[in-house]
Enzyme design. Structure first.
Site, short mmCIF file in Angstrom:
data_model
loop_
_atom_site.label_atom_id
_atom_site.label_comp_id
_atom_site.label_asym_id
_atom_site.label_seq_id
_atom_site.Cartn_x
_atom_site.Cartn_y
_atom_site.Cartn_z
N ARG A 62 1.60 3.76 -12.74
CA ARG A 62 0.69 3.09 -11.80
C ARG A 62 0.08 1.84 -12.41
NH1 ARG A 62 -5.05 4.60 -9.93
NH2 ARG A 62 -5.22 3.57 -7.89
N HIS A 66 0.39 -1.85 -10.74
CA HIS A 66 -0.79 -2.65 -10.37
C HIS A 66 -0.82 -3.96 -11.15
CE1 HIS A 66 -3.56 0.10 -7.93
NE2 HIS A 66 -2.36 0.66 -7.95
N ASN A 93 -8.47 -0.78 -8.45
CA ASN A 93 -8.11 -0.53 -9.84
C ASN A 93 -9.11 0.33 -10.61
OD1 ASN A 93 -5.76 -2.00 -9.59
ND2 ASN A 93 -6.64 -3.90 -10.39
N HIS A 192 5.15 8.61 -6.49
CA HIS A 192 4.11 9.54 -6.05
C HIS A 192 4.56 10.99 -6.16
CE1 HIS A 192 1.77 6.31 -3.57
NE2 HIS A 192 1.65 6.17 -4.89
#
Length: 315
Positions: A62, A66, A93, A192
């Site tokens: 992740r 990001h 974030n 996910h």
């Protein structure tokens, strides 16, 4: 080295506005001659972190995602700002984790090969190695040669896909604007299969009339786990929260997804691909590796340099 200052931010923005392009050339084995141990050091730190905390691979993947979706894969998500308004301080974030794993790898790499391996590359390798430890050895080549950005602002995070987006066409725009495809979106969403989410992110879906598409028994289970506490967390993939596998796509097909951006993959436009991936584990891992490499190639306009400290720009 210092915390990111407003002066540096303004200077970096001016460079961006001027359209200054970097001269990065990404290639596999980038550090073979300059820092042969680079990738093995990163893997060692990821493996040690995983041994201590089985949830860390999801966090590192992740973190890389990001980073790449905001001005390209330049390690800017790792920076700290003197005014507390860097990317990591933006609302999407605030729940990011794994910074300390990157710090430990960077410290070892600075001792072994001073000012050679960029924080952005460490982050890309760490994301790959997160898949490696979760699958028991699946590994793919990750090109290196990224430079570390010098611009990081909370206001720049609007390009991150929101978990509340249910419309597949609107969700896909976040990817196509980056030069990624609808298929990349479906495949990268497979990340996910790992990770958790706070109940406050999706609690609006738990009322009877809010989301008629969600499996009723699954909704009741989420209510039980959340217990009206927005700070409680639930697994994004209840089928195998610590397994990098195709269980996630089974959840999509059975309307048992926690967040709406995952439920968005069930319409006719994407469901055929979801079924393909759900039926073929090796197709998923191979497709995921290829999509991660494409995402890892995203560039920004910031010329960049190699940082000595991943949380600080070089002055």
């Amino acid at each position: 080295m210092a915390a990111l200052s407003l002066v540096a931010v303004v200077a970096g923005m001016l460079l961006q506005e001027a359209g200054v392009a970097d001269a990065q050339t990404l290639r596999a084995g980038y550090y073979d001659q300059t820092c042969r141990a680079a990738e093995s050091i990163v893997f060692d730190e990821v493996q040690k972190a995983w041994n201590a905390d089985r949830s860390i691979p999801a966090s590192l993947i992740r973190l890389h995602f990001h980073d790449c979706f905001v001005n390209g894969c330049d390690g800017s998500v790792l920076l700290e700002a003197s005014d507390g308004q860097a990317e990591k301080n933006a609302m999407p974030n605030l729940s990011l984790r794994g910074y300390e794993v990157i710090d430990r790898a960077k410290a070892r790499l600075e001792a072994a090969c001073k000012e050679t391996v960029s924080c952005a590359d460490i982050l890309a390798y760490a994301a790959r190695d997160s898949v490696r430890v979760m699958t028991g050895g699946y590994v793919y080549a990750v090109p290196g040669g990224r430079l570390d950005g010098t611009v990081s602002r909370a206001t720049m995070t609007g390009d991150l896909p929101p978990p509340t987006q249910r419309n597949v066409d609107q969700l896909a725009q976040y990817f196509t604007r980056k030069g990624l495809s609808l298929d990349d979106m479906v495949v990268l969403s497979g990340a996910h299969t790992l990770g958790v989410v706070h109940c406050g992110t999706f609690s609006y879906r738990l009322t009877n009339d809010a989301d008629k598409g969600m499996d009723a028994a699954f909704r009741n289970d989420l209510r039980r786990q959340c217990n009206n506490n927005p700070n409680n967390v639930v697994a994004l993939d209840a089928g195998s929260p610590y397994g990098f596998d195709i269980s996630y796509y089974g959840s999509v097909l059975s309307n048992r997804t926690v967040i709406e951006s995952d439920a968005a993959l069930n319409p006719p436009k994407t469901v055929a691909r979801v079924r393909q991936l759900q039926a073929n584990p090796s197709l998923f891992t191979d497709s995921f590796a290829a999509a991660m490499v494409r995402m890892g190639n995203l560039r920004g306009c910031n010329p960049g340099k190699v940082r000595v400290n991943c949380r600080r720009i070089r002055t």
